[in-house]
Design a protein around this motif. Structure first.
Motif, short mmCIF file in Angstrom:
data_model
loop_
_atom_site.label_atom_id
_atom_site.label_comp_id
_atom_site.label_asym_id
_atom_site.label_seq_id
_atom_site.Cartn_x
_atom_site.Cartn_y
_atom_site.Cartn_z
N GLY A 190 0.36 -1.13 -0.06
CA GLY A 190 0.07 -0.19 -0.27
C GLY A 190 0.74 1.13 -0.30
N TRP A 191 1.89 1.61 0.51
CA TRP A 191 2.66 2.58 0.62
C TRP A 191 3.48 3.00 -0.79
N ALA A 192 3.85 1.58 -1.07
CA ALA A 192 5.09 1.99 -2.63
C ALA A 192 4.08 2.43 -3.15
N LEU A 193 2.59 2.52 -3.72
CA LEU A 193 1.36 2.47 -3.94
C LEU A 193 1.41 4.28 -3.66
N PHE A 194 1.38 4.13 -3.20
CA PHE A 194 0.86 5.82 -2.15
C PHE A 194 1.96 6.63 -2.82
N ARG A 195 2.94 5.88 -3.03
CA ARG A 195 5.02 6.83 -3.38
C ARG A 195 4.44 6.86 -4.72
N LEU A 196 3.79 5.80 -5.27
CA LEU A 196 3.55 6.27 -7.07
C LEU A 196 3.15 6.98 -7.01
N GLY A 197 2.69 7.51 -6.17
CA GLY A 197 0.85 8.19 -7.13
C GLY A 197 -0.62 7.49 -6.99
N ARG A 198 -0.25 6.43 -6.68
CA ARG A 198 -1.27 5.11 -7.07
C ARG A 198 -2.43 5.36 -5.90
N TYR A 199 -2.94 6.76 -5.14
CA TYR A 199 -3.88 6.75 -3.87
C TYR A 199 -4.97 5.80 -3.94
N GLU A 200 -5.55 5.84 -4.93
CA GLU A 200 -6.98 4.95 -4.95
C GLU A 200 -6.59 3.12 -5.14
N ASP A 201 -5.61 2.90 -5.64
CA ASP A 201 -5.41 1.94 -5.64
C ASP A 201 -4.81 1.98 -4.07
N ALA A 202 -4.38 2.47 -3.66
CA ALA A 202 -3.49 1.89 -2.20
C ALA A 202 -5.08 2.06 -1.34
N VAL A 203 -5.47 2.65 -1.63
CA VAL A 203 -6.73 2.60 -0.36
C VAL A 203 -7.31 0.62 0.12
N PRO A 204 -7.64 -0.18 -0.88
CA PRO A 204 -8.58 -1.08 -0.51
C PRO A 204 -6.67 -1.77 -0.06
N VAL A 205 -5.67 -1.87 -0.61
CA VAL A 205 -4.64 -2.35 0.44
C VAL A 205 -4.26 -2.12 1.32
N MET A 206 -4.19 -0.61 1.80
CA MET A 206 -3.48 0.09 2.75
C MET A 206 -4.69 -0.68 3.90
N GLU A 207 -6.01 -0.39 3.95
CA GLU A 207 -7.37 -0.64 4.64
C GLU A 207 -7.50 -2.46 4.73
N ARG A 208 -6.50 -2.94 4.37
CA ARG A 208 -6.39 -4.34 5.13
C ARG A 208 -5.33 -4.60 4.65
#
Length: 580
Positions: free
Chosen positions: A488-506
């Motif tokens: 989730g943090w890697a997706l966040f760093r890449l600017g893929r914020y919407e993709d990061a949400v469900p991963v980080m919630e998991r």
């Protein structure tokens, strides 16, 4: 060795179906009206219950023994006192209580097997055979192998061989274990050729070998003068630089000297091996005392049994009984090749008990006395790393690695922990090189992929490569909150914020009380405009502090002004999140 895990499942099922298991809670009398018990009994009863729930075996024994004195007819008090004494290592008192229970017709499976062990301890082999013939049940494997070893104790190898053969032919699931014990019996009486044939699976079908069985086979080969074959087996199973008992055996083999066969020196030792076999097969169930029960029985018959000492110490550490663990480790004879391992276990028990300075001092003394021990330096490195003494830890790991003639795949954890120490002390270039070296040995190891990938993400370097590493780590351990957080943090760093949400919630769902994961989820929520939820997560992160990697002042600043302002103050680009 691969067959051992498969057959262990069979042993567990047979052992647990044979009779009621060890009691983990005194449920049989949980409905008693404690308030109306005679004075003194209530206190002993309640203290005993607390001791059971906390695995405090000595207090369990003493309190239920006291309760038994006040209520002599209570079979449950006797059972729990007996178990407590056995688990604490006081076999004589446990055997006395087991005999009382048997005399009163209230014997359990544990009482029966204690009586069996006591008969072998006293070399009362006729009594043991008679009890089995009369229907006493200790368990399928212990009844069967106990019969064979009892015949051998009486001096009748022919009857012992017949008993082993009956198991092999009549109980296929237990046959590989019976083949192993038959080989030990043959080696004990001097028939090394037949023993070796059994251990190679040439006759009587497949055999189940633990580490101890492999060492026994190497020893038997040396007795036959087959030194090259013994050395080849040793290297294939334990590598080029073994330690402890294997190192001593290999040294003798290299000098062309046969190694004395001491795995079994008597029928009593054979029964101790049976109990240890069961202990090893039953490992793995949380809250299950049976492995320790069987290990204690093995030690009752052979107090200097090195493998039983190490296993008992480890099991006692697992349940927080560190004083008992240290007592067990102290049983290891100083001239035993496993003595250093016992001393390392004692240091670990000290460390886990919270006496970290004493544990490190103890280890530093050990490495002075054993300067060629990879394990000693590695263990010292682990303790120093946990105390965040990273430079000292890295030095200890380096010393351990330098002692290895040829670094192999099996050493990857040692390389990995050194890499962690280097990273934590700020030497990233060396750490990255070491992490990548580890991946050459174990390219799909989730922990290594995650650590290196997450570190690259934090440094905002090689983000595509880092994302690939972390995705592979998640594939390997999909239920690890920390590894899912890294994705989730890697997706966040890449600017893929919407993709990061469900991963980080998991990730937070998997590990809900971690400060860093909640802080990360807050940042992700902020990035997609869910500001109210972001502040809630940051507040949760603060509630789970302190955390060594959490900057509380930064989290509080985010609560006050938001993530965008904090990033601007830090000189980083703003996220461009939507307004709520």
């Amino acid at each position: 060795m691969s067959s051992f895990r498969h057959l262990a499942t069979t042993i567990r099922i047979l052992a647990l179906l044979a009779a009621p298991p060890v009691m983990a809670q005194p449920a049989a009398f949980s409905n008693l009206d404690v308030q109306n018990l005679p004075y003194g009994l209530a206190g002993a009863y309640m203290s005993g219950r607390v001791a059971v729930s906390s695995d405090n075996f000595m207090q369990m024994a003493l309190n239920y023994d006291r309760a038994l004195q006040l209520d002599p007819g209570n079979d449950v008090f006797r059972e729990l006192a007996m178990q407590g004494y056995l688990l604490s290592g006081y076999f004589e008192r446990a055997a006395t209580l087991a005999a009382q229970a048997h005399a009163q017709g209230a014997g359990s499976q544990i009482a029966a097997i204690i009586l069996q062990a006591d008969e072998f301890l006293r070399e009362a082999f006729d009594a043991s055979l008679a009890a089995t013939e009369q229907g006493r049940q200790t368990g399928p494997l212990t009844d069967a192998l106990g019969t064979a070893w009892a015949y051998l104790g009486k001096g009748s190898m022919s009857e012992a061989r017949a008993a082993f053969d009956d198991i092999i032919s009549d109980t296929p699931d237990l046959a590989p274990f019976a083949v192993y014990h038959k080989a030990l019996a043959l080696a004990y009486v001097g028939d090394m050729e037949a023993a070796s044939a059994l251990l190679t699976g040439e006759v009587d079908g497949p055999v189940s070998l633990t580490r101890r069985g492999i060492v026994a086979h190497i020893t038997i080969l040396s007795q036959l003068g087959r030194f090259d074959e013994a050395l080849e087996l040793a290297e294939s199973m334990f590598g080029a630089t073994p330690e402890g008992d294997v190192a001593r055996v290999v040294a003798s083999l290299s000098d062309g000297q046969p190694v004395p066969f001491t795995t079994v020196r008597s029928a009593r030792d054979g029964m101790a091996e049976t109990y240890l076999l069961l202990a090893s097969a039953l490992l793995g169930e949380q809250g299950d005392w049976l492995p320790l029960v069987y290990t204690r029985l093995a030690l009752a018959l052979r107090p200097d049994h090195p493998d039983a000492i190490l296993l008992a110490g480890e099991l006692l550490e697992q349940v927080g009984q560190y004083d008992l663990a240290q007592q067990v480790y102290d049983q290891m004879p100083e001239d035993d090749p496993q003595f250093l391992n016992a001393q390392l276990g004692k240091a670990n028990a000290l460390f886990r008990a919270g006496d970290t300075d004493a544990a490190i001092d103890w280890l530093e003394g050990l490495v002075e006395g054993a300067p060629a021990s990879v394990m000693a330096y590695s263990t010292l490195g682990d303790m120093l790393r946990r105390q965040e003494r990273f430079e000292e830890a890295a030095a200890a790991y380096t010393r351990a690695i330098d002692l290895i003639d040829e670094v192999e795949e099996r050493h990857w954890v040692l390389l990995y922990t050194r890499a962690i120490s280097l990273e934590r002390m700020g030497d990233w270039d060396s750490a990255e090189t070491e992490f990548r070296r580890v991946l050459e040995f174990v390219p799909d190891e989730p922990q290594v992929l995650n650590y290196l990938g997450y570190s690259l993400v934090e440094q905002q370097r090689n983000l595509d490569e880092a994302l690939d590493m972390i995705e592979r780590a998640v594939d390997g351990e999909p239920d690890s909150g920390y590894i899912v957080d890294s994705l989730g943090w890697a997706l966040f760093r890449l600017g893929r914020y919407e993709d990061a949400v469900p991963v980080m919630e998991r990730a937070v769902e998997l590990t809900p009380n971690d400060a860093i994961l909640n802080d990360h989820l807050g940042d992700v929520y902020w990035a997609v405009g869910r500001h109210r939820e972001a502040r809630f997560q940051w507040s949760r992160a603060i509630s789970f502090a302190p955390h060594p990697d959490l900057d509380l002042d930064r989290v509080r600043r985010k609560l006050d002004v938001g993530l965008d302002v904090v990033l601007t103050e830090e000189g980083a680009p703003a996220l461009g999140a939507r307004a709520e």
